[in-house]
Design a protein around this motif. Structure first.
Motif, short mmCIF file in Angstrom:
data_model
loop_
_atom_site.label_atom_id
_atom_site.label_comp_id
_atom_site.label_asym_id
_atom_site.label_seq_id
_atom_site.Cartn_x
_atom_site.Cartn_y
_atom_site.Cartn_z
N SER A 212 14.84 -68.56 -48.70
CA SER A 212 13.78 -67.60 -48.99
C SER A 212 12.70 -67.70 -47.93
CB SER A 212 13.18 -67.84 -50.38
OG SER A 212 12.57 -69.12 -50.45
N ALA A 213 12.08 -66.56 -47.63
CA ALA A 213 11.01 -66.49 -46.64
C ALA A 213 9.82 -65.77 -47.25
CB ALA A 213 11.49 -65.76 -45.39
N SER A 214 8.63 -66.26 -46.93
CA SER A 214 7.45 -65.76 -47.64
C SER A 214 6.29 -65.54 -46.68
CB SER A 214 7.06 -66.76 -48.73
OG SER A 214 5.81 -66.44 -49.30
N ASP A 215 5.29 -64.84 -47.20
CA ASP A 215 4.06 -64.64 -46.46
C ASP A 215 3.22 -65.91 -46.38
OD1 ASP A 215 4.67 -62.04 -45.94
OD2 ASP A 215 3.41 -61.18 -47.53
N ASP A 216 3.62 -66.96 -47.11
CA ASP A 216 2.90 -68.23 -47.01
C ASP A 216 3.35 -69.05 -45.80
OD1 ASP A 216 5.38 -69.10 -47.73
OD2 ASP A 216 4.78 -69.95 -49.65
N ARG A 217 4.17 -68.41 -44.90
CA ARG A 217 4.63 -68.99 -43.64
C ARG A 217 5.65 -70.12 -43.84
NH1 ARG A 217 -1.28 -69.48 -40.59
NH2 ARG A 217 -1.96 -67.34 -41.05
N LYS A 218 6.22 -70.18 -45.04
CA LYS A 218 7.19 -71.23 -45.34
C LYS A 218 8.58 -70.64 -45.58
CE LYS A 218 3.83 -74.35 -47.51
NZ LYS A 218 3.47 -75.08 -48.75
N ILE A 219 9.56 -71.48 -45.29
CA ILE A 219 10.96 -71.17 -45.59
C ILE A 219 11.45 -72.23 -46.56
CG2 ILE A 219 13.29 -70.87 -44.66
CD1 ILE A 219 11.94 -70.28 -41.93
N LYS A 220 12.05 -71.81 -47.66
CA LYS A 220 12.51 -72.76 -48.67
C LYS A 220 14.01 -72.61 -48.89
CE LYS A 220 8.13 -73.12 -51.20
NZ LYS A 220 7.93 -74.56 -50.97
N ILE A 221 14.63 -73.75 -49.19
CA ILE A 221 16.05 -73.78 -49.58
C ILE A 221 16.12 -74.21 -51.04
CG2 ILE A 221 18.30 -74.84 -49.17
CD1 ILE A 221 17.65 -75.14 -46.29
N GLY A 237 6.66 -74.19 -39.74
CA GLY A 237 6.73 -74.03 -38.29
C GLY A 237 6.20 -72.69 -37.84
N HIS A 238 6.48 -71.67 -38.60
CA HIS A 238 5.97 -70.34 -38.27
C HIS A 238 4.46 -70.30 -38.51
CE1 HIS A 238 9.62 -68.18 -37.32
NE2 HIS A 238 10.23 -68.74 -38.37
N THR A 239 3.76 -69.52 -37.73
CA THR A 239 2.31 -69.43 -37.82
C THR A 239 1.85 -68.11 -38.41
OG1 THR A 239 2.20 -68.60 -35.55
CG2 THR A 239 2.01 -70.99 -35.86
N ASN A 240 2.77 -67.33 -38.94
CA ASN A 240 2.42 -66.07 -39.60
C ASN A 240 3.50 -65.76 -40.62
OD1 ASN A 240 1.17 -63.60 -40.20
ND2 ASN A 240 0.71 -63.18 -38.05
N ASN A 241 3.36 -64.60 -41.27
CA ASN A 241 4.31 -64.22 -42.32
C ASN A 241 5.75 -64.31 -41.80
OD1 ASN A 241 1.98 -63.62 -43.73
ND2 ASN A 241 2.15 -61.41 -43.36
N VAL A 242 6.62 -64.94 -42.59
CA VAL A 242 8.05 -65.02 -42.25
C VAL A 242 8.71 -63.77 -42.80
CG1 VAL A 242 10.14 -66.36 -42.35
CG2 VAL A 242 7.93 -67.53 -42.36
N SER A 243 9.30 -62.96 -41.91
CA SER A 243 9.83 -61.65 -42.31
C SER A 243 11.21 -61.74 -42.94
CB SER A 243 9.88 -60.71 -41.10
OG SER A 243 8.61 -60.60 -40.49
N SER A 244 12.09 -62.54 -42.35
CA SER A 244 13.46 -62.62 -42.87
C SER A 244 14.06 -63.94 -42.47
CB SER A 244 14.31 -61.46 -42.33
OG SER A 244 14.39 -61.53 -40.91
N VAL A 245 15.11 -64.33 -43.18
CA VAL A 245 15.80 -65.58 -42.93
C VAL A 245 17.24 -65.43 -43.40
CG1 VAL A 245 15.08 -66.55 -45.15
CG2 VAL A 245 15.73 -68.09 -43.28
N MET A 246 18.21 -65.99 -42.61
CA MET A 246 19.63 -65.86 -42.95
C MET A 246 20.39 -67.09 -42.48
SD MET A 246 20.48 -61.86 -42.07
CE MET A 246 21.94 -61.85 -43.11
N PHE A 247 21.43 -67.48 -43.24
CA PHE A 247 22.31 -68.57 -42.85
C PHE A 247 23.18 -68.12 -41.66
CE2 PHE A 247 21.49 -69.84 -47.25
CZ PHE A 247 21.26 -71.20 -47.08
N HIS A 248 23.40 -69.06 -40.73
CA HIS A 248 24.28 -68.80 -39.59
C HIS A 248 25.62 -69.48 -39.85
CE1 HIS A 248 25.88 -68.66 -35.51
NE2 HIS A 248 24.96 -67.75 -35.24
N PRO A 249 26.76 -68.82 -39.57
CA PRO A 249 28.07 -69.38 -39.93
C PRO A 249 28.48 -70.60 -39.13
CG PRO A 249 28.36 -67.36 -38.67
CD PRO A 249 26.89 -67.48 -38.96
N PHE A 250 27.82 -70.91 -38.01
CA PHE A 250 28.24 -72.04 -37.19
C PHE A 250 28.03 -73.34 -37.96
CE2 PHE A 250 27.34 -75.42 -34.12
CZ PHE A 250 28.51 -75.38 -33.39
N GLY A 251 29.00 -74.24 -37.84
CA GLY A 251 28.91 -75.54 -38.50
C GLY A 251 28.92 -75.44 -40.01
#
Length: 1194
Positions: A212-221, A237-251
Motif C-alpha cells: 500500500s502507498a499513501s500520502d503519509d509518504r510511507k509504503i506498507k506491506i 524514503g519518499h519525501t512526498n505523497n507516494v502515488s503507486s506501488v507494485m510488486f516486481h516479478p524478479f526473485g
C-alpha cells in the motif's frame, strides 16, 4: 535500473503492459489512450472516445480487450484489433479512478470518487455488484490473480480486503439474473495504519501479502490470511505523497517498485528491507503511476510530462561460445557452463562468494565473458562486472580473471580487457593507455598506444577504434600492422566476429564486412538497433544478424533479407546443421532477453542459392533449380533483378514472362518459340528489333514476314543476296500496287526486262527507252529526240549492277544463321539451362511459304486489304488484353531498359550463366584486328594507364595479320574490315594461353626461374588485349613475384634471404610449387635458427600436405614426416635469431601485399600505389610497373 525508453507526453494517469506483445497502454489526462510499441518507440494506436481525463487502463490477460475508466463517469471496454469501443458501462456517479480485469471470470472492477467500487460482467454488459463501505474517494481496487479476494483503498485512510467467494458461487450457479446487482461481498478486514489517504494497494501473486502507498509518504506491506490481516513492514524514503506501488516479478516477487510526487521512482528489496536504486525524473515532474510486466524485467512510470520504461538489467546476455557447442554464460553474479548438445548446465563460479563483489542486486553483475583461446589445457575466463544503473559512467569497470580448474581468481580495474596469450591480458586503463598484464606473475608492461574498447584479433593481435581509424595492433611488437579510416559510426562498436576470410564489425545500427587486411567488402545499415551477429560457419561467408524482432542474413554482395520473425529479442549463439534432415535445415541456438536458452529450426535453401550465384557454383545452381521449382516468383524476381534471366527462364510458366526473360537473356530461339504461342504483333516487333541488334537475320526475317514488313524484308534480301526471295517481295508489291517498293526491288534484281516493263506500265515510256539505250538494247529511234540521245551519250552511263551481298551463305557455315559477331557455341549457351533442344535452322522453303501465307490476303483487292488490316488491329488489341491477365506482369520496355542496366552488374564470369553481352564495347584486340590502333591505345591508357606498344610488338603483328575480312558494300562504297572470330579462333587463343602456362609451370619445376619469369611476363602482356582472360592476371602476378623473390636472394644478408624466402612462400602458386617454396623457406629458417618462423611455415605446409590428393608427388609420406620433425623441433625453442618482417597470416594473403619495386611487405593503402592492370603494389609513384612493364604506376 536502466532507462530503455523515454518519451515526452501529456500527464499520464494510467499504464498497463500487454502480457505477451511489446505494447504499453497509456491513459492521458487529455482523455486520449495511446498504445505504444516500446521496442520501436512509436505509437501504434490511439483511442479518443472518452470525454474527460483517462485515469486507469488495463489489458486483458488473454482476450484482445482492454478496459479504461475516465472522469466522464464511464467504464469502456475496447477491442484493440478492431480499434473500436465495444461498449460503455455506466453507473458511477463521479470520476472513475481505477479499473481492473479478473484473471479468470468475465468480470472487471472499477473504483470511483462516488466512494463505491462496482463489479461488472463484460459479457452480459451488466453490473453484478456494488461494493460500499468507504467514506471517501476509492483510489484503487483490484482482484487477486489466483484467489477469491478483492482489495480496495481510499482517501479515508483505510484499505479493505473483500472475499468474492459467495459472489463467484452465485455467478457460477447462474442465480444472478440479468440487470440484478448484489452487495453480498464479505468484508474480511479493514486495514488501518496509514495516517493519510491511501493512493494505491496491490496483491503479491505468489504470497499472501499486500502493498500500500499513501500520502503519509510511507509504503506498507501487509500479511493476510482467510480471516485476518496485519501489518508486516513499513518503508520510508519518499519525501512526498507516494502515488503507486507494485510488486516486481524478479526473485519471486521479492522486490517492489514505487513512485511518488517527490519526482522519484524507487526499487526496494523486501528481504533486505533496503532501497536498491532511485531514479529521479529528467523533467523534474511528479510521478503519478507505475506498471510492471509480469513475465520480464520491464516496468514503467508515468509523470506530468514524460513516460519512462525501465529494465532491471542490461538485456544483452553475457556469453562466449567455445568449440561451437560449449557455452559460458554469465547471469547476474553466477557463471555457468552449458552443453548445447544435451542442454546440461553447471555453475562454475559464484561471484557472491568473493568479498570484493557487492551483493546489491544491480551492482557487480556479469556484463561480458571472454574465453582464453590461447590456452586450451587450462580454461581461463575474463568476466566484466558492471553496475546496471541509470547513471551512466564511462570510467573503469571491475574485471575478474579466473582459472576454471583451480578456481583461482584475480580482480583488476580497466576500461576493456582481452586475452592475447597464455596468462597474458591486454587491458585499457582509466586514461585509455594499453598495458599487458600477466596475471600469473602479476606484472605489467605499458604500451605507448591508447584505446577505449579492445577486441580480439587472430594471432594474439587486437583490433580497436581510435581517432576515426580502425587499427590492428600487435602488442608484442608494439606497432600497428594495419589500419583503415572510418566514420564516427565505429565509435560505438558492439561486437567483432572473425572467420577464416573476413572481419565482421557490428555497430549500433550497422554491420560492416572487411577482409583480413581491412579492405571493405560490404555493409548494411538498419533503422533499428542490431542486437547480435554471427557467421554461418568459418568457411562460408554468410552473415546472420538479429534485430529486436527479426533474424536476417547478409551476403557478400550486399544482399540481405529476413529469415524469420521472433516474439522475443534474439541474441544469436550458434548455428548447427541438423543431420537427420536433408537439405539446408539448421538449428539456431539463441538467448532471449530473459537469459533463457532457446533454439529454432530454419531453412536456408534460398540463402544458399543466392550464395551459390555469388560464388558462381554452377552445379549447385543447376541442382537447386531442378529440385526447388516451388519457390516460384520469389526466386524469379531475384534472378531477374541480378541479371540472371536465363536462370529465371527455367522457372517461369507464364508465356509472356518467359518471352521477356528470353529476350533479356539473349535467348532468341526460346523467345521465338514463345512468340509463336503468343502470336502478338508487339512481341514480334520486340523480337525483330532484338534479332537485328544481335545480328540474327534468320529470326529477323521470320518476324518481318509475320508483321508483313515488306520494305524491311526487301532490304534484308538485298544485302544477303537472296534473289529468289527478293522476286517474291517484288511480286507482292506488284499485286499490292506498291509502286515505290516494286521499283526498289526491281533495281536490286537482274530482271532488266521487268524493270523496263514496270516503267512503261507507269506511263514512263521516255524513261523506259532511256534505260534500254543505256543498257545497249534495241531502241526505236523515232520515238526519241536526238537531243535526248546526245545528252544520254554525254553522261557515259554505266550499267546498274546488282549489289554484291555483304554475307553469302556459302562463305561460312556460321553466316547462314547470323551476322558475323563474337562466336558463342550453343553448348555454352545452354550449359546452365540444360536445354538440349537446339534451334533448328529455318528452311528456305518454310520461309518462302511463310512469306506467301502471310501476304496471301494482300494479293487480293484493296478493299480486302483494308478489312484485313482492321481485323489485325482488333486481334492485336485482344491479345494485348490477354497479356494483362498473366501471372507475372512485366512491361516490355521496362524489361529491356532494366536489362541494359543489369548487364553492367555482371562480371566476365557471368558468361557461364547465359549469353554473352553484346552491348559491351569492343575489346582491345578487336580494335587491333580492324587497324584502329589509336582507339586501342586510348582504351588501354584510360583503363590501365598504358605506356607503349613497344614491348608487345611481336604479338601485335600476329594478331593484326589474322582474322581480317574485307566486306564488300553496295556500289560506290569501299569495302570495310570486319572482325571474324569463329570457333577456331577461340580454340586457338585458349590453346595459346594454355601452352604458355604449361611452359611457365615446367620452367618453374625445372628451376629455370629467369625463363619462367620471362614466360609469365609474356602471358601478362598478351592478356591485356583479351578482356575475357583477366583471370590469368593473378596467376601471372603470383608467379612473377615469386620468381623475383627467388632471383633477388643472391648476395643478400641472411636475414634478407629468410625474409625473401618467406615472401616467396606467400605467393599463391600451384600446390606442387607452393609446397616447394614453403619447404625452402622452412629449411632456410630452421638452418639459421629462426625457429618461430620455421614453425609457422611448417604449420602452413602441413595444412597444404593434408589437403593434397592421394598419390600426389609433393605429398609423399617421407616429406610429411620430415616436416613434422622440423615443426616439433621448432616448437621446443620458440626463438628467432634474425628479426624479419613476417607474420603467419601473411601466408594466406598471396602476393597482393608485396611491393614489386622493393620486394617488401606493406598493407598500408595510404603509403602504396597500384598498377591498374595487374594490381601489383609499389612504394613509388610515376614509375613503370615492375611486373607487367606496360603501365605507369599512379
Amino acid at each position: 535500473m536502466i532507462v530503455k525508453f523515454h518519451k515526452k507526453t501529456e500527464r499520464i494517469k494510467g499504464l498497463s503492459f500487454h502480457p505477451k506483445q511489446p505494447w504499453l497502454l497509456v491513459g492521458l489526462h487529455s482523455g486520449e489512450i495511446q498504445m505504444i510499441d516500446y521496442r520501436y518507440g512509436r505509437t501504434i494506436n490511439e483511442f479518443f472516445e472518452h470525454e474527460g481525463p483517462v485515469r486507469s487502463v488495463q489489458f486483458h490477460q488473454s482476450l484482445c480487450l482492454f478496459v479504461s475508466g475516465s472522469d466522464d463517469f464511464t467504464v469502456r471496454v475496447w477491442n484493440y484489433k478492431t480499434k473500436k469501443c465495444q461498449f460503455v458501462l455506466r453507473g458511477h456517479l463521479d470520476f472513475v479512478r481505477c479499473v481492473n480485469f479478473h484473471s479468470e471470470l468475465p468480470w472487471c472492477v472499477s473504483g470511483s470518487d462516488d466512494s463505491t467500487s462496482r463489479i461488472w460482467n463484460y459479457q452480459s454488459r451488466q453490473m453484478i455488484a456494488i461494493v460500499t463501505g468507504h467514506s471517501h474517494y476509492v483510489m484503487h481496487c483490484e482482484f487477486h490473480p489466483s484467489k477469491d479476494f478483492m482489495i480496495t483503498c481510499s482517501l479515508d485512510q483505510t484499505i479493505r480486503l473483500w472475499s468474492i467467494t459467495q459472489l463467484k458461487k452465485k455467478f457460477t450457479s447462474k442465480n444472478i439474473q440479468l440487470g440484478e446487482s448484489t452487495n453480498e461481498l464479505e468484508l474480511v478486514q479493514i486495514l488501518e495504519g496509514h495516517n493519510q489517504g491511501v493512493n494505491w494497494c496491490s496483491f503479491n501473486p505468489k504470497e499472501n501479502t499486500i502493498l500500500s502507498a499513501s500520502d503519509d509518504r510511507k509504503i506498507k506491506i501487509w500479511k493476510f490470511t482467510d480471516t485476518r490481516v496485519y501489518e508486516l513492514d513499513s518503508y520510508n524514503g519518499h519525501t512526498n505523497n507516494v502515488s503507486s506501488v507494485m510488486f516486481h516479478p524478479f526473485g519471486d516477487y521479492s522486490y517492489f517498485i514505487s513512485n511518488s510526487e517527490d519526482k522519484t521512482l524507487r526499487l526496494w528489496d523486501i528481504k533486505k528491507k533496503i532501497e536498491v536504486d532511485c531514479f529521479t525524473n529528467y523533467e523534474l515532474d511528479r510521478f503519478w503511476v507505475c506498471a510492471v510486466h509480469q513475465s520480464n524485467n520491464y516496468f514503467a512510470g508515468g509523470s506530468d510530462s514524460a513516460l519512462y520504461i525501465f529494465t532491471l538489467f542490461k538485456n544483452r546476455p553475457a556469453f562466449h561460445l567455445v568449440y561451437n557447442n560449449i557455452l559460458y554464460l554469465g547471469t547476474r553474479k553466477f557463471i555457468k557452463i552449458i552443453d548445447l548438445q544435451n542442454g546440461s548446465d553447471k555453475i562454475i563460479k559464484n561471484l557472491q562468494e568473493l568479498s570484493c563483489v557487492n551483493d546489491n542486486l544491480l551492482q557487480d553483475n556479469v556484463e561480458s565473458i571472454l574465453y582464453n583461446i590461447y590456452d586450451n589445457q587450462k580454461p581461463q575466463l575474463i568476466a566484466k562486472l558492471k553496475n546496471h544503473s541509470h547513471n551512466k559512467s564511462k570510467g573503469v569497470s571491475k574485471f575478474l580473471v579466473f582459472d576454471q580448474q583451480t578456481n583461482k581468481s584475480k580482480f583488476f580495474l580497466a576500461k576493456s580487457a582481452i586475452f592475447i596469450g597464455k596468462y597474458k591480458i591486454l587491458k585499457s586503463k582509466e586514461n585509455s593507455e594499453m598495458e599487458i598484464f600477466n596475471f600469473e606473475t602479476d606484472s605489467q608492461i605499458p604500451l605507448d598506444h591508447k584505446a577505449d574498447r579492445l577486441f580480439t584479433f587472430v594471432g594474439g593481435k587486437v583490433i580497436y577504434y581510435q581517432d576515426l581509424m580502425i587499427n590492428i595492433f600487435d602488442p608484442i611488437q608494439k606497432k600497428i600492422i594495419n589500419q583503415v579510416s572510418c566514420t564516427t559510426e565505429f565509435q560505438n562498436i558492439k561486437q567483432i566476429k572473425i572467420n577464416e576470410y573476413c572481419i565482421l564489425i557490428q555497430s549500433k545500427k550497422g554491420i560492416y564486412l572487411f577482409t583480413k587486411d581491412l579492405q571493405p567488402i560490404t555493409h548494411i545499415l538498419e533503422k533499428i538497433n542490431i542486437k547480435s551477429i554471427l557467421f554461418l560457419s568459418d568457411e562460408i561467408n554468410i552473415v546472420l544478424y538479429s534485430t529486436k524482432v527479426h533474424v536476417k542474413y547478409l551476403l557478400l554482395n550486399g544482399d540481405n533479407g529476413i529469415i524469420c520473425s521472433m516474439e522475443t529479442v534474439p541474441y544469436l549463439i550458434s548455428l548447427q546443421p541438423i543431420p537427420e534432415q536433408s537439405g539446408f535445415q539448421y538449428k539456431l541456438h539463441y538467448m532471449d532477453n530473459m537469459e533463457k536458452l532457446q533454439n529454432i529450426n530454419m531453412d536456408f535453401s534460398e540463402i544458399f542459392f543466392k550464395y551459390a550465384l555469388i560464388e558462381k557454383n554452377l552445379p549447385f545452381v543447376q541442382n537447386f533449380i531442378k529440385n526447388h521449382q516451388k519457390l516460384g516468383d520469389l526466386i524469379i524476381a531475384y534472378l531477374y533483378q541480378k541479371g540472371y534471366s536465363i536462370l529465371a527462364l527455367q522457372l517461369v510458366n507464364d508465356k509472356r514472362a518467359k518471352f521477356q526473360l528470353a529476350l533479356c537473356s539473349n535467348n532468341l530461339e526460346m523467345a521465338y518459340r514463345t512468340c509463336e504461342d503468343l502470336k502478338n504483333p508487339k512481341c514480334y516487333q520486340l523480337l525483330m528489333d532484338e534479332a537485328m541488334r544481335q545480328g540474327n537475320h534468320n529470326i529477323y526475317e521470320v518476324c518481318s514476314s509475320k508483321l508483313r514488313a515488306s520494305d524491311k524484308l526487301a532490304f534484308l534480301y538485298t544485302i544477303t543476296g537472296q534473289q529468289e526471295k527478293l522476286n517474291i517481295i517484288s511480286n507482292i508489291a506488284k499485286e499490292q500496287k506498291n509502286i515505290d517498293l516494286r521499283f526498289n526491288t526491281l533495281l536490286q534484281t537482274e530482271s532488266l526486262n521487268q524493270r523496263i516493263s514496270f516503267l512503261k506500265s507507269c506511263n514512263l515510256d521516255k524513261l523506259a527507252n532511256l534505260s534500254e539505250l543505256a543498257h545497249g538494247l534495241n531502241v526505236q529511234t523515232n520515238k526519241n529526240c536526238s537531243e535526248d540521245i546526245e545528252w544520254l551519250q554525254s553522261l557515259k552511263p554505266e550499267v546498274i549492277i546488282t549489289p554484291l551481298p555483304i554475307i553469302r551463305s556459302n562463305q561460312n557455315a556460321l553466316f547462314s544463321i547470323n551476322w558475323p559477331h563474337n562466336f558463342v557455341d550453343e553448348v555454352e549457351q545452354f550449359q546452365l539451362s540444360g536445354d538440349n533442344i537446339k534451334f533448328e535452322k529455318l528452311k528456305e522453303v518454310d520461309i518462302n511459304n511463310a512469306i506467301k501465307i502471310n501476304h496471301s490476303d494482300i494479293l487480293e483487292t484493296n478493299k480486302q486489304i483494308k478489312q484485313t488490316q482492321s481485323q489485325n488491329v482488333d486481334q492485336a488489341d485482344d491479345q494485348n488484353e490477354q497479356f494483362e491477365d498473366c501471372q507475372w506482369d512485366l512491361d516490355e520496355v521496362e524489361l529491356l531498359a532494366n536489362n541494359e542496366q543489369s548487364q553492367k552488374n555482371l562480371d566476365l564470369k557471368s558468361l557461364k550463366f547465359g549469353y554473352p553481352d553484346y552491348k559491351k564495347a569492343l575489346q582491345p584486340v578487336e580494335y587491333l584486328v580492324t587497324e584502329q590502333y589509336q582507339q586501342c591505345f586510348q582504351i588501354l591508357q584510360q583503363n590501365y594507364n598504358f605506356v607503349s606498344f613497344t614491348t608487345c610488338k611481336d604479338y601485335l603483328k600476329q594478331i593484326t595479320l589474322r582474322s581480317i575480312l574485307d566486306v564488300p558494300q553496295i556500289p560506290f562504297l569501299c569495302p570495310s574490315p570486319l572482325i571474324v572470330q569463329s570457333q577456331q579462333d577461340k580454340i586457338f587463343i585458349n590453346k595459346s594461353f594454355t601452352e604458355q602456362l604449361k611452359l611457365g609451370y615446367r620452367q618453374t619445376s625445372d628451376g629455370k626461374f629467369q625463363d619462367s619469369l620471362n614466360t609469365f611476363k609474356t602471358i601478362l602482356r598478351q592478356a591485356i588485349f583479351q578482356n575475357q582472360y583477366n583471370d590469368i592476371v593473378p596467376i601471372c602476378l603470383n608467379y612473377i613475384m615469386a620468381m623475383k623473390c627467388e632471383l633477388a636472394k643472391k648476395d643478400q644478408e641472411i636475414s634478407r634471404q629468410i625474409e625473401l624466402a618467406c615472401y616467396m612462400s606467400m605467393c599463391d602458386l600451384q600446390p606442387a610449387h607452393r609446397s616447394l617454396t614453403l619447404r625452402a623457406a622452412m629449411s632456410l629458417s630452421y638452418k639459421n635458427k629462426n625457429y618461430i618462423t620455421g614453425s609457422q611455415l611448417a604449420q602452413q605446409l602441413i595444412k597444404l600436405l593434408e589437403q593434397a590428393p592421394k598419390d600426389a608427388s609433393y605429398a609423399k609420406p617421407t616429406v610429411f614426416e620430415n616436416v613434422k620433425k622440423i615443426f616439433n623441433n621448432c616448437q621446443q625453442y620458440q626463438t628467432n635469431e634474425y628479426q624479419i618482417n613476417f607474420q603467419p597470416f601473411y601466408l594466406n594473403e598471396g602476393a597482393k601485399n608485396l611491393c614489386a619495386d622493393t620486394l617488401t611487405y606493406n598493407n598500408d593503402i595510404k603509403q602504396i600505389y597500384f598498377c591498374s592492370y595487374d594490381k601489383s603494389r609499389h612504394l613509388s609513384n610515376g614509375i613503370l610497373c615492375q611486373v607487367c612493364e606496360l603501365c605507369n604506376i599512379n
